[in-house]
Enzyme design. Sequence first.
Site, PDB file in Angstrom:
ATOM      1  N   GLY A  28       0.837  -1.184   0.000  1.00 14.05           N
ATOM      2  CA  GLY A  28       0.000   0.000   0.000  1.00 14.05           C
ATOM      3  C   GLY A  28       0.873   1.235   0.000  1.00 14.05           C
ATOM      4  O   GLY A  28       2.093   1.153   0.167  1.00 14.05           O
ATOM      5  N   TYR A  29       0.228   2.367  -0.164  1.00 10.24           N
ATOM      6  CA  TYR A  29       0.951   3.632  -0.271  1.00 10.24           C
ATOM      7  C   TYR A  29       0.524   4.601   0.817  1.00 10.24           C
ATOM      8  O   TYR A  29      -0.660   4.882   0.983  1.00 10.24           O
ATOM      9  CB  TYR A  29       0.722   4.238  -1.658  1.00 10.24           C
ATOM     10  N   LEU A  30       1.517   5.110   1.542  1.00  6.31           N
ATOM     11  CA  LEU A  30       1.281   6.164   2.521  1.00  6.31           C
ATOM     12  C   LEU A  30       1.222   7.509   1.817  1.00  6.31           C
ATOM     13  O   LEU A  30       0.578   8.436   2.286  1.00  6.31           O
ATOM     14  CB  LEU A  30       2.394   6.176   3.572  1.00  6.31           C
ATOM     15  N   VAL A  80      -3.347   4.482   2.012  1.00  9.04           N
ATOM     16  CA  VAL A  80      -4.502   4.905   1.236  1.00  9.04           C
ATOM     17  C   VAL A  80      -5.082   3.663   0.560  1.00  9.04           C
ATOM     18  O   VAL A  80      -4.357   2.944  -0.127  1.00  9.04           O
ATOM     19  CB  VAL A  80      -4.074   5.936   0.158  1.00  9.04           C
TER      20      VAL A  80
END
Length: 156
Positions: A28-30, A80
């Site tokens: 996932g992406y912060l 996100v």
Amino acid sequence: MAIEIERKFLVSSDAWREGPAGKEIRQGYLCRDPERSVRVRIKGEQGFLTVKGKTSGIARSEHEYEIPLENARELLELCVPPLLEKVRYERWHEGRCWEIDEFEGANAGLIVAEVELPDAAASLTLPPWAGAEVSDDPRYFNLALAAHPWCEWGTK
């Protein structure tokens, strides 16, 4: 600064399937900013935090750090949505390690092969299962696939 130089190809046949089993990846992406991304990844039983810069051609800055698995699990909760899920296989061809990602979830059906190179001008012999090159198509970046999954594309 660490630089990642990578070319990506769609996979055109199942000829790559013979070989070692793959590893499950959840990531996932912060931060999903076009200028930079911060990724959290669990690959098998290892956790990683990766910071990448803006792509220029087939190169970009990349800094990857192994982190404790439990920290990676906690950080994935802060990412996100949605998370990206895939199985990664490693296959060798002509002295280069190819990473083949078979996507799951909203990207199921998509299989992309990528190879890292020492420099942008390095020669490359394609394996027989490598199809169309998509290195310059930002839709195939993992960051983009997380935000706009393959299943949502009108024309592929």
